[in-house]
Write an enzyme that holds these catalytic residues in place. Structure first.
Site, mmCIF file in Angstrom:
data_model
loop_
_atom_site.group_PDB
_atom_site.id
_atom_site.type_symbol
_atom_site.label_atom_id
_atom_site.label_comp_id
_atom_site.label_asym_id
_atom_site.label_seq_id
_atom_site.Cartn_x
_atom_site.Cartn_y
_atom_site.Cartn_z
ATOM 1 N N ASP A 195 0.870 -1.162 0.000
ATOM 2 C CA ASP A 195 0.000 0.000 0.000
ATOM 3 C C ASP A 195 0.915 1.221 0.000
ATOM 4 O OD1 ASP A 195 -2.131 1.672 -0.047
ATOM 5 O OD2 ASP A 195 -3.199 0.751 1.613
HETATM 6 C C1 NOJ Z 1 -3.861 3.944 0.028
HETATM 7 C C2 NOJ Z 1 -5.074 3.084 0.171
HETATM 8 O O1 NOJ Z 1 -5.036 2.368 1.382
HETATM 9 C C3 NOJ Z 1 -5.231 2.100 -0.979
HETATM 10 O O2 NOJ Z 1 -6.442 1.421 -0.821
HETATM 11 C C4 NOJ Z 1 -5.145 2.823 -2.285
HETATM 12 O O3 NOJ Z 1 -5.332 1.921 -3.336
HETATM 13 C C5 NOJ Z 1 -3.811 3.526 -2.391
HETATM 14 N N1 NOJ Z 1 -3.661 4.474 -1.294
HETATM 15 C C6 NOJ Z 1 -3.644 4.271 -3.700
HETATM 16 O O4 NOJ Z 1 -4.439 5.389 -3.726
#
Ligand code: NOJ
Length: 752
Positions: free
Chosen positions: A287
């Protein structure tokens, strides 16, 4: 069913003109080409492929980076996320393909959470419709739009189960139940990926966040997660396993620690379970900077240590943080990771790009003409409208206030509230509508309640006034008195209350579920006009509204319905669509009841009645929820026969059939979600008081009956037995069938 028809239509027109593009490359062929390419790559080029860099939208903490094109040119970028400018994507791809030594194409990733350009209801709302075909068809549309706009990879579905609605991301999931969450996960994966990933109207899915993220302590985003293996296996992992088995091309790590180990460097999760037990061999992306954040967690010393630990755990690609760029080569030089480990991650990345068809034609998703012909078709809006109407849940309808009847007692309608006609703040949507941009999106695309209801109701002969209520800090009681005056002048009040769109999603946890910004007080003041009211809730999570629950005769949960908010609401309020949504998550009576979920264990002292002492309960609040899991009313009524079993006992390997006959006992056609639960009465360990094991949504004309049969096998009766496998204990079980988790018929059976 109508939805099946809509689905076939959508699938037909998503696929038909595009089959010519399909270039299925065989797995062996891909593997051979991957090995050939890998053999030519330098270490830096390999590490570059594992680097995912932020495009023009930031969805997380600040990250520093050089000019994107220069990084691509230098072979330091394998993937770009959150980029919205179509022409720029073409330029980036051209640089990657033409100006780097090996010409490896870029894969573009994006958060496609509830639609892309055409905004659908939030995922939690979609789940409330209990229509898997519609969910799949919705993702087909989202994928078609996203792919036409140059995206290859959706960071969805979020399949995190949660028991805590304070967590802002509850809106992205399918609620609290692992069985239902698994079916929704499969539908979403199928919808995104279609039959062939290399078609230019499909995108790769990404099951996220692996794992446990829905159980952050206190519902506070990014917080610690600590849970038993039992809960992990039975509650958290099933939807992930379902997504893996449905073929989700990628997985995403979670931000949280799980039992002390950050998910991104959690070998138990990524290598042992995902890749080992489930035999899944796709790409795992971190993430946002979650590799780097292992340092902040205090579980890695620096970028080198973080790189070594995350790669060794089985994670492959570094989203946004640049940790691998800073630390992976050093980790290799220091012998902390092997060349083979890096190669394996690169292999998975290249294989992923091959499967998308990017090597055959890097520009296949970047065709301006297809883009122009594809985005925001009217048919997509129709599907979004149908889905929004189907997702709405009628919680209360005392005296049959709804549907609005032109021949009934209410002629003058006062439409009041902050969400009667709100434009901006991503209201009726969520923060996760990035395909529209962040704050500069075209808000005229949203149909508000006022825009749709007023003309529709006036056409039916009603008189409608609109009183918008400001809730900002600089508003005062006079706004509330405007509501009261409107109520006094009307026969019926429709109050649109709830949450702002920007309050829904990541980093948007709350500490209380009370209807925010004094809106229950607004309802109370409007009630001084002594007129019946309908409360329409625009919400992204279960909310708490004790006064309204007692005093407002009709309550409709509209969730955040997306672009077609007003039209879908009009369909439901006028009875054009009979509500059939059921809650995929419990609505508690108070924030203090959390965690509250239907499939809890019994305790040694279950409280049968509020107030019973020396039993598990509160002095000041019953244990029952405001509205239970699976609950939702209709404009008609359904009766259930007793359950008929094909046998009283089954041997292992046999199937139990539990049948009920459901009858529409009202005057209008309606759809009912028939739900089947079990209880294992005693086992080696304590088992939940109910567990959902099946459901079927049926449509019945007035007076019509249908028999629904659920089939249960030993697998449905099994649980994680603490000895590293699922098993079923012989003994007594109950099976329940009904229209919610509490309103059920019951029968007993045995597993021999
Ligand atoms: C953080 C989020 O937790 C995730 O779900 C997301 O896909 C990414 N950022 C990219 O925006």
């Amino acid at each position: 069913m109508k939805n099946t028809a809509i689905r076939s239509l959508i699938i037909a027109f998503c696929f038909l003109p595009l089959t010519a593009f399909s270039q299925k490359t065989s797995v062996q062929n891909i593997d051979r080409r991957v090995e050939e390419l890998l053999a030519k790559m330098t270490v830096d080029e390999k590490i570059g492929q594992l680097n995912q860099v932020v495009g023009d939208i930031s969805t997380g903490t600040d990250v520093k980076q050089d000019n994107l094109l220069n990084q691509i040119r230098a072979g330091k970028v394998g993937s770009v996320l959150s980029h919205t400018n179509f022409e720029n994507k073409i330029v980036m791809q051209r640089v990657a393909v033409k100006e780097t030594r090996l010409g490896i194409p870029i894969v573009f990733g994006f958060d496609v959470i509830h639609g892309y350009k055409t905004i659908f209801p939030i995922p939690l709302a979609q789940a409330a419709g209990w229509n898997l075909a519609a969910i799949e068809a919705g993702e087909r549309i989202a994928a078609t739009e996203a792919a036409a706009d140059g995206q290859n990879w959706a960071f969805a579905p979020m399949v995190d189960i949660t028991h805590d609605p304070r967590w802002g991301r509850v809106m992205e999931g399918a609620g609290e139940d692992p069985y239902y969450g698994s079916r929704v996960a499969e539908a979403r994966v199928r919808g995104f990926q279609g039959a062939d990933l290399s078609l230019p109207n499909t995108v790769a899915a990404c099951a996220k966040h692996f794992a446990g993220y829905g159980f952050v302590e206190g519902g506070r985003d990014y917080n610690t997660v600590d849970m038993s293996e039992q809960r992990l296996r039975e509650t958290v992992l099933p939807p992930f396993e379902a997504a893996a088995r449905a073929g989700s091309a990628t997985f995403m790590n979670a931000f949280n620690t799980l039992n002390g180990v950050p998910a991104s460097m959690n070998k138990h999760l990524v290598t042992d379970i995902l890749r080992g037990e489930w035999g899944w061999n796709g790409l795992v992306v971190s993430d946002w900077d979650s590799f780097g954040e292992t340092v902040e967690h205090g579980a890695a010393e620096d970028d080198t240590d973080a790189s070594a630990k995350c790669l060794a755990a089985g994670s492959d690609m570094d989203m946004a943080g640049g940790t691998f760029q800073l630390g992976l080569k050093k980790a290799l030089e220091q012998g902390r990771v092997t060349q083979q480990q890096i190669d394996e991650a690169v292999r998975r990345t290249l294989r992923f790009k091959f499967s998308l068809g990017l090597f055959d034609d890097p520009f296949r998703y970047l065709d301006p003409k297809r883009r122009e012909q594809t985005l925001e078709k009217p048919e997509y809006r129709q599907a979004a409208r149908a889905m929004a109407a189907e997702s709405m849940v009628l919680l209360k309808n005392d005296g049959g206030v709804l549907p609005l009847d032109p021949a009934g007692p209410f002629k003058k309608i006062a439409l009041i509230g902050p969400y009667a006609n709100s434009i901006g703040n991503k209201d009726y949507m969520s923060f996760w509508t990035l395909g529209l941009g962040m704050r500069d999106y075209d808000s005229t695309k949203v149909v508000t309640p006022a825009m749709a209801l007023k003309p529709a109701l006036e056409k039916l002969g009603f008189e409608v006034t609109i009183t918008e209520i400001c809730l900002d800090a600089n508003c005062d009681e006079k706004d509330y008195s405007a509501a009261l005056n409107a109520a006094r002048a009307a026969d019926l009040v429709i109050a649109c209350v709830g949450e702002r769109g920007y309050d829904c999603g990541e980093s948007r946890s709350v500490n209380t579920l009370e209807l925010p910004r004094g809106q229950e007080r607004l309802l109370q003041i409007a009630a001084r006009g002594n007129k019946p009211a309908v409360m329409v809730l625009f919400n992204s999570r279960p909310l708490v509204f004790p006064w309204a629950m007692e005093n407002v005769p009709a309550i409709l949960v509209a969730w955040q319905p997306g672009f077609e908010a007003g039209n879908a609401l009009t369909d439901v309020l006028t009875g054009k669509v009979n509500p059939s949504g059921k809650l995929p998550i419990t609505f508690p009576r108070s924030t203090g009841q959390i965690p509250m979920y239907y499939n809890h264990l019994s305790t040694g002292r279950p409280q049968a009645q509020f107030g019973e002492m020396w039993k598990s309960g509160y002095l000041d609040m019953p244990n029952t929820p405001a509205y239970p899991f699976g609950f939702g009313l209709s404009y008609t009524t359904f009766s259930y026969s007793d359950i008929k079993l094909n046998k009283a006992a089954i041997n292992k390997g046999e199937t139990l059939e539990a049948s009920v006959t459901v009858t529409n006992t009202g005057n209008v056609a309606g759809a009912e979600v028939v739900q089947c639960y079990i209880r294992d009465l005693f086992a080696d360990i304590s088992r939940p008081v109910k567990e959902l094991k099946g459901f079927e949504k049926i449509k019945l004309a007035p007076g019509e009956s249908r028999t629904v049969t659920f089939k249960l096998t030993e697998k449905d009766l099994s649980y994680w037995n603490d000895q590293t496998k699922f098993k079923a204990d012989p003994g007594k079980f109950k099976v329940f069938v009904g229209g919610s988790s509490v309103d059920v018929k019951v029968a007993d059976f045995e597993l021999k």
